[in-house]
Motif scaffolding. Structure first.
Motif, mmCIF file in Angstrom:
data_model
loop_
_atom_site.group_PDB
_atom_site.id
_atom_site.type_symbol
_atom_site.label_atom_id
_atom_site.label_comp_id
_atom_site.label_asym_id
_atom_site.label_seq_id
_atom_site.Cartn_x
_atom_site.Cartn_y
_atom_site.Cartn_z
ATOM 1 N N GLU A 297 0.893 -1.166 0.123
ATOM 2 C CA GLU A 297 0.100 0.107 -0.126
ATOM 3 C C GLU A 297 0.918 1.397 -0.275
ATOM 4 N N ARG A 298 1.814 1.175 0.795
ATOM 5 C CA ARG A 298 2.948 2.326 0.870
ATOM 6 C C ARG A 298 3.523 2.658 -0.303
ATOM 7 N N ARG A 299 4.107 1.669 -1.068
ATOM 8 C CA ARG A 299 4.733 1.713 -2.102
ATOM 9 C C ARG A 299 3.832 2.412 -3.379
ATOM 10 N N VAL B 207 0.967 4.020 -2.864
ATOM 11 C CA VAL B 207 0.263 5.412 -2.940
ATOM 12 C C VAL B 207 1.288 6.548 -3.025
ATOM 13 N N LYS B 208 2.643 6.283 -2.787
ATOM 14 C CA LYS B 208 3.556 7.061 -3.098
ATOM 15 C C LYS B 208 3.946 7.400 -4.485
ATOM 16 N N ALA B 209 3.569 6.193 -5.127
ATOM 17 C CA ALA B 209 4.070 6.340 -6.473
ATOM 18 C C ALA B 209 2.873 6.885 -7.598
ATOM 19 N N THR C 239 -0.334 9.156 -8.765
ATOM 20 C CA THR C 239 -0.525 10.734 -9.265
ATOM 21 C C THR C 239 -2.184 10.786 -8.230
ATOM 22 N N ARG D 251 -4.914 8.377 2.412
ATOM 23 C CA ARG D 251 -4.138 9.549 2.801
ATOM 24 C C ARG D 251 -3.345 9.192 4.206
ATOM 25 N N THR E 49 -1.816 6.449 4.581
ATOM 26 C CA THR E 49 -0.598 5.543 4.104
ATOM 27 C C THR E 49 0.383 6.733 3.372
ATOM 28 N N GLY E 50 -0.246 7.916 2.985
ATOM 29 C CA GLY E 50 0.927 8.756 2.410
ATOM 30 C C GLY E 50 0.548 9.187 1.066
ATOM 31 N N ALA E 51 -0.791 8.958 0.552
ATOM 32 C CA ALA E 51 -1.285 9.578 -0.819
ATOM 33 C C ALA E 51 -1.124 11.012 -0.761
ATOM 34 N N ARG E 52 -0.686 11.440 -1.850
ATOM 35 C CA ARG E 52 -0.583 12.774 -2.266
ATOM 36 C C ARG E 52 -2.082 13.519 -2.407
#
Length: 163
Positions: A131-133, A135-137, A139, A153, A155-158
């Motif tokens: 999930e982290r990988r 959401v970081k990638a 858009t 959000r 987990t780090g989604a922009r």
């Protein structure tokens, strides 16, 4: 003489994993709408999903991409995504394989989470890493419920939105 367009039509790739019924029907509907608007659509999914949902019947191209356990799936996705203007992956496993396939490319990636993958113990930790990988990638991360959007959000989604 017919004028020639100075640019080719937009091209999108829709990526399915195991092709569960909800996401496969959603992709068929998306493909039909995009094709109707002049977008070139490629659906990457196991061949069984095309037989069941008939992506080609709505005007999309279908590229057989084996299920996630097949080591050739990432290479098949990488080839299918070459030249795409946008890639849209559906589900966590399809999204993770797409992140790997797009590695080193600037192609925008949209991810839709249709449901939450559940597991206990070591597998739960593994899913959180995926999930982290993803959401970081991505858009944009789309969630079909507000709980999934909140999870993206956290987990780090922009950019995470309700779909």
């Amino acid at each position: 003489m017919t004028p020639v367009s100075s640019h080719s039509p937009l091209r999108t790739v829709q990526v399915l994993g195991g092709g569960n019924a909800a996401s496969s029907a959603h992709v068929r509907s998306l493909a039909a709408g995009l094709v109707a608007r002049g977008v070139r659509v490629t659906v990457c999914a196991p061949v069984e999903a095309d037989h069941t949902y008939d992506f080609t019947g709505v005007g999309a191209d279908h590229v057989h991409v084996p299920r996630s356990s097949d080591p050739g799936s990432v290479a098949a996705l990488r080839a299918a995504c070459t030249g795409a203007d946008l890639v849209h992956a559906h589900g966590l496993h399809a999204s993770f394989r797409t992140v790997l396939a797009l590695s080193g490319r600037r192609t925008p990636l949209i991810v839709t989470w249709h449901d939450r993958a559940r597991a206990d113990g070591p597998r739960a930790h593994f899913l959180r890493v995926l999930e982290r990988r993803v959401v970081k990638a991505a858009t944009v991360v789309l969630g079909t419920t507000s709980a999934l959007v909140d999870r993206a959000r956290r987990t780090g989604a922009r950019d995470a939105r309700l779909a």
